[in-house]
Design a protein around this motif. Sequence first.
Motif, PDB file in Angstrom:
ATOM      1  N   ALA A  40       0.821  -1.202   0.000  1.00  0.00           N
ATOM      2  CA  ALA A  40       0.000   0.000   0.000  1.00  0.00           C
ATOM      3  C   ALA A  40       0.860   1.260   0.000  1.00  0.00           C
ATOM      4  O   ALA A  40       2.029   1.236   0.387  1.00  0.00           O
ATOM      5  CB  ALA A  40      -0.912  -0.009   1.217  1.00  0.00           C
ATOM      6  N   GLY A  41       0.268   2.363  -0.435  1.00  0.00           N
ATOM      7  CA  GLY A  41       0.955   3.657  -0.410  1.00  0.00           C
ATOM      8  C   GLY A  41       1.088   4.218  -1.818  1.00  0.00           C
ATOM      9  O   GLY A  41       1.323   3.450  -2.765  1.00  0.00           O
ATOM     10  N   THR A  42       0.925   5.534  -1.955  1.00  0.00           N
ATOM     11  CA  THR A  42       1.066   6.176  -3.263  1.00  0.00           C
ATOM     12  C   THR A  42       2.411   5.812  -3.872  1.00  0.00           C
ATOM     13  O   THR A  42       3.449   5.904  -3.208  1.00  0.00           O
ATOM     14  CB  THR A  42       0.939   7.712  -3.111  1.00  0.00           C
ATOM     15  OG1 THR A  42      -0.344   7.980  -2.551  1.00  0.00           O
ATOM     16  CG2 THR A  42       1.084   8.419  -4.447  1.00  0.00           C
ATOM     17  N   GLU A  43       2.383   5.393  -5.099  1.00  0.00           N
ATOM     18  CA  GLU A  43       3.597   4.881  -5.737  1.00  0.00           C
ATOM     19  C   GLU A  43       4.662   5.970  -5.917  1.00  0.00           C
ATOM     20  O   GLU A  43       4.336   7.097  -6.254  1.00  0.00           O
ATOM     21  CB  GLU A  43       3.276   4.286  -7.120  1.00  0.00           C
ATOM     22  CG  GLU A  43       2.341   3.099  -7.088  1.00  0.00           C
ATOM     23  CD  GLU A  43       0.881   3.513  -7.207  1.00  0.00           C
ATOM     24  OE1 GLU A  43       0.562   4.692  -6.941  1.00  0.00           O
ATOM     25  OE2 GLU A  43       0.064   2.640  -7.571  1.00  0.00           O
ATOM     26  N   ASN A  44       5.900   5.580  -5.708  1.00  0.00           N
ATOM     27  CA  ASN A  44       7.060   6.440  -5.953  1.00  0.00           C
ATOM     28  C   ASN A  44       7.372   6.313  -7.449  1.00  0.00           C
ATOM     29  O   ASN A  44       8.242   5.549  -7.854  1.00  0.00           O
ATOM     30  CB  ASN A  44       8.222   5.952  -5.077  1.00  0.00           C
ATOM     31  CG  ASN A  44       9.542   6.621  -5.410  1.00  0.00           C
ATOM     32  OD1 ASN A  44       9.604   7.579  -6.184  1.00  0.00           O
ATOM     33  ND2 ASN A  44      10.613   6.108  -4.827  1.00  0.00           N
ATOM     34  N   VAL A  45       6.620   7.064  -8.251  1.00  0.00           N
ATOM     35  CA  VAL A  45       6.714   6.869  -9.707  1.00  0.00           C
ATOM     36  C   VAL A  45       8.110   7.253 -10.222  1.00  0.00           C
ATOM     37  O   VAL A  45       8.704   6.539 -11.029  1.00  0.00           O
ATOM     38  CB  VAL A  45       5.610   7.645 -10.458  1.00  0.00           C
ATOM     39  CG1 VAL A  45       5.682   7.361 -11.961  1.00  0.00           C
ATOM     40  CG2 VAL A  45       4.238   7.264  -9.939  1.00  0.00           C
TER      41      VAL A  45
END
Length: 405
Positions: free
Chosen positions: A226-231
Motif C-alpha cells: 500500500a501507499g502512493t507509488e514512488n513513480v
Amino acid sequence: MQRYYFDHNATTPVSPEVLEAMMPLMTDVYGNASSIHHFGQRARQALDQARRNVATLLGAIPEEIVFTSGGTEADNLALFGIARDGHAITTTVEHPAVLSAASQLGSVTLVPVDGRGVVDPEAILKAIRKDTRLISVMHANNELGVIQPVEEIAKIARDAGVAFHSDGVQAAGKVPVNVPKLGAQLYSISGHKFYGPKGVGALYVKKGMALRALVYGGHQERDRRAGTENVAGAVGLGRAAQWIVEYGSDERTRVEGLRDRLEQGILDRVPDSYVNGAGAKRVPNTSNVRFDGIDTEPLLIALDLKGFAVSSGSACSSGAAEPSHVLKAIGLTAEQARSSLRFSLGRSNTVEQVDALIDAVVESVARLRKLAPVYVSSITRRTSQTRHAEVSDAESMPSAPGAVR
Ligand code: PLP
C-alpha cells in the motif's frame, strides 16, 4: 585531489540516463498514478513502463513485480509475507535485511557456509521441517561477492513444497538474472546497487503466489504494497534495468578484467594477502582481501587520504566495532576479519585507477605493517626459521579455510 570510488557494493551513483528519465516525473508528470484524470494517467503509463522494464531484467512478467522502498523492504516483504508465524531457513551470511527480519519470525534455522562462503544445498535439505514455510538464500553476497547455488536450492525447495526467496540485491546488474530459470518464487532487487536511485527496489513474486502484505492502506501494487507509488523512483529503477539489459554484458566483462587485475596486482606485490571467498563462483566486480598483521580501519583511512574509497565490509556494518558476521561465518578469526578490505568496482573505474589503487595499497600496507608491533611476515618467518635464527614470538597467522590467495 582526484577521488576514486571503489565501493560500488555499498551504492552506485545515479547514471545520467537514469536521471534524465526521472526528471519529467519530478517536474511535469506529478500526477498520482491512481488518479483517473490525464495527470494521473501519465504517471500510470510511466509506472507501467517501469514495471515492464524491471520485469524484462528479471525474465518475469510485469504483474510479478512489486515496487518497494528498496532491498530491505523487499526482503522483509518476502519473509513476513510468507513465513510470519512459521519456520524459515536461511544462511549465516545473509544481509541484515534478511537476518534481522528472520529473527522476528516464528522460528528460523541458520545454515552455515563453507570456508569460501558457499552454502551446501544438502544442508538446506536437512534443515527442512514439517512447518517450514520459506527458504531464503541470497543470490550473491555483498561482502565476498560469492554466488550461491540458488538453482539447486530452488529445486530442493520445490520438491519439498516450500517457498523459495532469494535476495538478489547484489546479483542484479552484476550477473544475468532470469528468475523463473533460477526457480525462485520471490526475488529482491534494489535500484541504488545498479545506478538507479536510492529508496526504490522491487520484489518479484511469482504469479499465483499468495503473499501477505507488510504495509496496509490503499490497494496499490495489487494489494501487496500500500501507499502512493514512488513513480519517479520506479522509473529510475526501470531505466537502470533497461541499461543493464542493453549494455550489461559488455560492462560485466570490462569490470571483471579490472577486478582480476586489481586482485593479481595486490597478491603479487603484498605479502601475506589473501582473497576471501577465492575458489567460489563470484560476481565480477567484488574482491575481499585480507592483509595479515594490520587493522583495516587505519588502512581504509590511509587509502581515503590518498583518494580511494573502499570498504571494510557492508556499509551497514562498517564503523561498527563487531567484525563482519560474513567473514566470521567463513571461519576467519575476529582478528583476521578485522584485517579484510572489500573492493567493489563499477562503471567509473579504469585501468589507470586500478593501477594507482594497487600502488596505494602496496605502500599503505607496508607502512602500517612497519608500525604494527606484532606483525612478522610469514615469508620472514619461514626464512628465519630455515636459518635457525631466533624467531620472534609473533602470533602465527595461518590462512583460514577458503582464504586462498
Ligand atoms: N541485501 C543485500 C545483499 C544488500 O547488499 C543490501 C544493501 O546493501 C540490501 C539487501 C538492502 O538494500 P537497500 O539498501 O536497498 O535497503
